[in-house]
Design a protein around this motif. Sequence first.
Motif, PDB file in Angstrom:
ATOM      1  N   ARG A 159     -12.289  -5.774  -5.123  1.00 54.02           N
ATOM      2  CA  ARG A 159     -11.283  -6.235  -5.108  1.00 54.02           C
ATOM      3  C   ARG A 159     -10.554  -5.259  -5.777  1.00 54.02           C
ATOM      4  NH1 ARG A 159     -10.724 -12.511  -4.882  1.00 54.02           N
ATOM      5  NH2 ARG A 159      -8.350 -11.603  -4.548  1.00 54.02           N
ATOM      6  N   ARG A 160      -8.954  -4.822  -5.039  1.00 56.33           N
ATOM      7  CA  ARG A 160      -8.465  -4.653  -6.074  1.00 56.33           C
ATOM      8  C   ARG A 160      -6.996  -5.521  -6.534  1.00 56.33           C
ATOM      9  NH1 ARG A 160      -7.004   0.762  -5.199  1.00 56.33           N
ATOM     10  NH2 ARG A 160      -8.447   0.850  -4.029  1.00 56.33           N
ATOM     11  N   TYR A 161      -6.585  -5.026  -8.041  1.00 56.41           N
ATOM     12  CA  TYR A 161      -5.600  -5.900  -8.097  1.00 56.41           C
ATOM     13  C   TYR A 161      -4.670  -5.173  -8.912  1.00 56.41           C
ATOM     14  CZ  TYR A 161      -9.184  -9.085  -8.872  1.00 56.41           C
ATOM     15  OH  TYR A 161      -9.859 -10.405  -8.649  1.00 56.41           O
TER      16      TYR A 161
ATOM     17  N   TYR B  53       0.919  -1.199   0.038  1.00 51.06           N
ATOM     18  CA  TYR B  53       0.060   0.041   0.271  1.00 51.06           C
ATOM     19  C   TYR B  53       0.896   1.011   0.125  1.00 51.06           C
ATOM     20  CZ  TYR B  53      -4.374  -2.695   0.047  1.00 51.06           C
ATOM     21  OH  TYR B  53      -5.486  -3.282  -0.097  1.00 51.06           O
TER      22      TYR B  53
ATOM     23  N   THR C 196      -2.694  -0.178  -9.854  1.00 50.83           N
ATOM     24  CA  THR C 196      -3.784  -0.726  -9.436  1.00 50.83           C
ATOM     25  C   THR C 196      -4.626  -0.702 -10.570  1.00 50.83           C
ATOM     26  OG1 THR C 196      -4.533   1.042  -7.928  1.00 50.83           O
ATOM     27  CG2 THR C 196      -2.147  -1.603  -7.279  1.00 50.83           C
ATOM     28  N   TYR C 197      -5.978  -1.301 -10.434  1.00 48.55           N
ATOM     29  CA  TYR C 197      -7.142  -1.704 -10.630  1.00 48.55           C
ATOM     30  C   TYR C 197      -7.994  -2.184  -9.392  1.00 48.55           C
ATOM     31  CZ  TYR C 197      -4.613  -1.366 -15.255  1.00 48.55           C
ATOM     32  OH  TYR C 197      -3.965  -0.617 -15.915  1.00 48.55           O
ATOM     33  N   LYS C 198      -9.384  -1.060  -9.233  1.00 52.83           N
ATOM     34  CA  LYS C 198     -10.271  -2.323  -8.395  1.00 52.83           C
ATOM     35  C   LYS C 198     -11.409  -2.275  -9.545  1.00 52.83           C
ATOM     36  CE  LYS C 198     -11.972  -1.008  -4.229  1.00 52.83           C
ATOM     37  NZ  LYS C 198     -12.083  -0.085  -2.919  1.00 52.83           N
TER      38      LYS C 198
END
Length: 59
Positions: A45-47, A29, A39-41
């Motif tokens: 969920r966060r990827y 983080y 990142t993608y949400k």
Amino acid sequence: MRTKAKELPAILTIADTMAYLSCSRQHIYDLLNAGRIRTYKIGRRRYIDADSLAHLFWR
């Protein structure tokens, strides 16, 4: 004898990234907040984009 390196999937979860980098959730983080990883949400969920992990080592 040569071993084949395991390729990363295109996106990883936070837990997968923690295991790959051998670091804590807080460190992931911290990298995210510093803009070092992308990142993608999706839903809740966060990827993490695997390409952004590769750029960590090439900066």
